[in-house]
Design an enzyme around this catalytic site. Structure first.
Site, PDB file in Angstrom:
ATOM      1  N   CYS A   1     -33.799 -10.660 -62.317  1.00 33.95           N
ATOM      2  CA  CYS A   1     -32.771 -10.107 -61.438  1.00 33.95           C
ATOM      3  C   CYS A   1     -31.906 -11.209 -60.838  1.00 33.95           C
ATOM      4  O   CYS A   1     -30.682 -11.058 -60.726  1.00 33.95           O
ATOM      5  CB  CYS A   1     -33.414  -9.257 -60.347  1.00 33.95           C
ATOM      6  SG  CYS A   1     -34.253  -7.796 -61.031  1.00 33.95           S
TER       7      CYS A   1
ATOM      8  N   HIS B   1     -35.420  -2.521 -63.073  1.00 33.01           N
ATOM      9  CA  HIS B   1     -35.603  -2.881 -61.665  1.00 33.01           C
ATOM     10  C   HIS B   1     -34.434  -2.349 -60.851  1.00 33.01           C
ATOM     11  O   HIS B   1     -33.311  -2.231 -61.357  1.00 33.01           O
ATOM     12  CB  HIS B   1     -35.655  -4.397 -61.506  1.00 33.01           C
ATOM     13  CG  HIS B   1     -36.890  -5.034 -62.051  1.00 33.01           C
ATOM     14  ND1 HIS B   1     -37.269  -6.296 -61.706  1.00 33.01           N
ATOM     15  CD2 HIS B   1     -37.837  -4.568 -62.907  1.00 33.01           C
ATOM     16  CE1 HIS B   1     -38.393  -6.606 -62.324  1.00 33.01           C
ATOM     17  NE2 HIS B   1     -38.753  -5.568 -63.067  1.00 33.01           N
TER      18      HIS B   1
ATOM     19  N   GLU C   1     -32.611  -3.693 -58.608  1.00 33.45           N
ATOM     20  CA  GLU C   1     -31.474  -4.605 -58.556  1.00 33.45           C
ATOM     21  C   GLU C   1     -30.633  -4.515 -59.818  1.00 33.45           C
ATOM     22  O   GLU C   1     -29.397  -4.465 -59.756  1.00 33.45           O
ATOM     23  CB  GLU C   1     -31.932  -6.062 -58.414  1.00 33.45           C
ATOM     24  CG  GLU C   1     -32.822  -6.333 -57.253  1.00 33.45           C
ATOM     25  CD  GLU C   1     -34.297  -6.310 -57.636  1.00 33.45           C
ATOM     26  OE1 GLU C   1     -34.773  -5.263 -58.122  1.00 33.45           O
ATOM     27  OE2 GLU C   1     -34.973  -7.321 -57.428  1.00 33.45           O
TER      28      GLU C   1
ATOM     29  N   CYS D   1     -36.840 -11.090 -58.679  1.00 35.73           N
ATOM     30  CA  CYS D   1     -37.558 -11.901 -59.658  1.00 35.73           C
ATOM     31  C   CYS D   1     -36.554 -12.755 -60.441  1.00 35.73           C
ATOM     32  O   CYS D   1     -35.344 -12.683 -60.224  1.00 35.73           O
ATOM     33  CB  CYS D   1     -38.336 -10.993 -60.612  1.00 35.73           C
ATOM     34  SG  CYS D   1     -37.262  -9.996 -61.689  1.00 35.73           S
TER      35      CYS D   1
END
Length: 147
Positions: free
Chosen positions: A83, A52, A54, A80
């Site tokens: 993260c 991801h 992040e 999410c």
């Protein structure tokens, strides 16, 4: 620079993700008015569900600085649970995100993992450039459905 200005850099990263047929999420880590790291989703490219935006931006910033003190993460979509957990473990002080994620968002929508649950809290501001960030996601998934 303002939060909206920094978010534009995250949006640029999300546009890079679109060019690579990735879910359009972009992130930048900022400290002392400079970008420390930037990333976009590369889950498909890397065949890695953990890639991801992040996670990639945070990991890069942490490797450069060895701490995230004084940093802000700007990301185009509400993080999410994975993260948000990484942000807590890295002790990120501040998060600014664009679009809310009512399905999986863990920084205010479904739950707020960065607020009171653990020994560290994250100052969170959501909805910055929300319309632009949400439109990229909506268009990406609409186009994907019609392919």
């Amino acid at each position: 620079m303002t939060d909206r200005d920094w978010m534009q850099y995250a949006i640029e990263q999300a546009k890079r993700a679109i060019d690579e047929n990735e879910v359009p999420v972009g992130a930048v880590v900022v400290k002392d008015d400079r970008i420390v790291s930037k990333a976009h989703n590369t889950c498909n490219l890397r065949n890695d569900p953990l890639a991801h935006a992040e996670m990639l931006a945070l990991k890069d910033a942490y490797s450069k600085l060895e701490t995230l003190d004084g940093c802000t993460l700007y990301v185009t979509l509400e993080p999410c649970a994975m993260c948000a957990g990484a942000m807590l473990h890295m002790r990120l002080p501040r998060l600014v995100f664009g679009a809310f994620d009512p399905a999986c968002g863990c920084c205010g929508s479904r739950i707020d993992l960065g607020d009171h649950w653990f020994d560290h809290s994250i100052e969170t501001l959501g909805g910055i450039c929300e319309d632009e960030c949400a439109a990229m996601l909506k268009d990406f998934f609409k186009d994907l459905r019609f392919k």
